[in-house]
Structure formats: C-alpha cells, structure tokens
Design a protein around this motif. Sequence first.
Motif, short mmCIF file in Angstrom:
data_model
loop_
_atom_site.label_atom_id
_atom_site.label_comp_id
_atom_site.label_asym_id
_atom_site.label_seq_id
_atom_site.Cartn_x
_atom_site.Cartn_y
_atom_site.Cartn_z
N GLN A 135 0.70 -1.24 -0.06
CA GLN A 135 -0.28 0.06 -0.09
C GLN A 135 0.86 1.31 0.00
OE1 GLN A 135 -2.95 0.01 3.11
NE2 GLN A 135 -3.37 -2.21 2.49
N ARG A 136 0.48 2.18 -0.70
CA ARG A 136 1.20 3.40 -0.84
C ARG A 136 0.78 4.61 0.07
NH1 ARG A 136 4.53 0.77 -2.97
NH2 ARG A 136 4.80 0.21 -5.23
N TRP A 137 1.74 5.40 0.79
CA TRP A 137 1.10 6.42 1.54
C TRP A 137 1.03 7.67 1.01
CZ3 TRP A 137 0.84 4.68 6.22
CH2 TRP A 137 1.34 3.55 6.76
N ARG A 138 0.11 8.39 1.35
CA ARG A 138 -0.05 9.62 0.66
C ARG A 138 0.76 10.87 1.15
NH1 ARG A 138 -5.99 11.90 1.93
NH2 ARG A 138 -5.20 12.04 4.09
N SER A 139 1.08 10.78 2.14
CA SER A 139 2.35 11.66 2.69
C SER A 139 3.10 11.04 3.71
CB SER A 139 1.90 12.86 3.44
OG SER A 139 1.15 12.50 4.67
N VAL A 140 4.40 11.38 3.78
CA VAL A 140 5.36 10.69 4.85
C VAL A 140 6.23 12.10 5.17
CG1 VAL A 140 7.32 9.24 5.17
CG2 VAL A 140 5.53 8.68 3.45
N VAL A 141 6.62 12.04 6.55
CA VAL A 141 7.58 12.93 7.05
C VAL A 141 8.52 12.37 7.89
CG1 VAL A 141 7.68 15.11 8.49
CG2 VAL A 141 5.74 14.89 6.91
N MET A 142 9.71 12.63 7.66
CA MET A 142 10.62 11.73 8.51
C MET A 142 11.58 12.82 9.31
SD MET A 142 12.72 9.37 5.74
CE MET A 142 12.01 8.29 4.75
N SER A 143 11.84 12.48 10.74
CA SER A 143 12.46 13.28 11.58
C SER A 143 13.46 12.70 12.32
CB SER A 143 11.40 14.08 12.52
OG SER A 143 10.63 13.18 13.18
N GLU A 144 14.10 13.26 13.33
CA GLU A 144 14.98 12.39 14.16
C GLU A 144 16.02 11.48 13.43
OE1 GLU A 144 13.40 11.04 17.91
OE2 GLU A 144 11.64 12.22 17.41
N ARG A 145 16.53 11.95 12.21
CA ARG A 145 17.11 11.04 11.42
C ARG A 145 18.63 10.84 11.80
NH1 ARG A 145 15.47 14.06 5.94
NH2 ARG A 145 15.15 15.58 7.28
N TYR A 146 19.36 9.61 11.95
CA TYR A 146 20.50 9.38 12.27
C TYR A 146 21.14 8.40 11.20
CZ TYR A 146 18.97 11.13 16.91
OH TYR A 146 18.40 11.89 17.53
N VAL A 147 22.46 8.48 11.01
CA VAL A 147 23.29 7.67 9.90
C VAL A 147 24.36 7.28 10.61
CG1 VAL A 147 24.18 7.67 7.82
CG2 VAL A 147 22.01 8.95 7.99
N SER A 148 24.59 6.15 10.44
CA SER A 148 26.20 5.66 10.99
C SER A 148 26.68 4.66 10.06
CB SER A 148 25.82 4.66 12.11
OG SER A 148 26.99 4.14 12.82
N ILE A 149 27.65 5.08 9.51
CA ILE A 149 28.47 4.25 8.37
C ILE A 149 29.81 3.47 9.02
CG2 ILE A 149 29.61 4.42 6.16
CD1 ILE A 149 27.63 6.97 5.72
N HIS A 150 29.81 2.07 8.67
CA HIS A 150 30.66 1.50 9.10
C HIS A 150 31.39 0.38 7.63
CE1 HIS A 150 30.00 2.20 13.42
NE2 HIS A 150 28.46 2.28 12.77
N GLY A 151 32.49 1.03 7.18
CA GLY A 151 32.93 0.50 6.02
C GLY A 151 31.93 0.50 4.87
#
Length: 91
Positions: free
Chosen positions: A30-46
């Motif tokens: 099912q498709r979302w009509r709207s999406v809001v992202m917050s509190e974003r974190y990224v961790s990169i290891h290799g």
Amino acid sequence: MRSKDAVFVFPFPAGILQGDALWRETDVAQRWRSVVMSERYVSIHGNVAILVYRVSAERSGDPICEALCTSIYLKDEGQSLRLTHQQTILG
C-alpha cells in the motif's frame, strides 16, 4: 534497491517478510499519501550504513501512523542494497 535475501519486520498483520513475499504482501505494498521523517541518524561502518528515523505517514482513510524505523544497507559493487528494514509503531 534491496538484496534478494532482504528481511523486513513490519507491524501486525504483515510481520516478518523475506524475498519476493515483501512485494506480494498487500499491507506492505500500500502506498502512503504523505510521509514526514524526523530524528534522522546515519551511522556508516565500512560498506554498511545504518539509517534510523522517526516517521509520520498517512494513507487515505487511515489515521496517521507514527513509527520508529531502522534500515541497514550494504554497498556492494557500487550499489546500495537494503539488507533489512524494521518498523516499530508508536502509540
């Protein structure tokens, strides 16, 4: 793009899905009509990237869905392949 062996964990009723079942499951497709992202974190290891975020998403006719999500990607031969995705519904 996702790995052919990807494993996703969704709230009930979808549950744990792997491989082609990810795209056959009606609750996932099912498709979302709207999406809001917050509190974003990224961790990169290799060659591995971990993305963690909070989402507020809305479908037509349904209440707004609030969730915490985690996705793990592997960089393989220039492509980022999603290995896993997990959603925890809030509230």
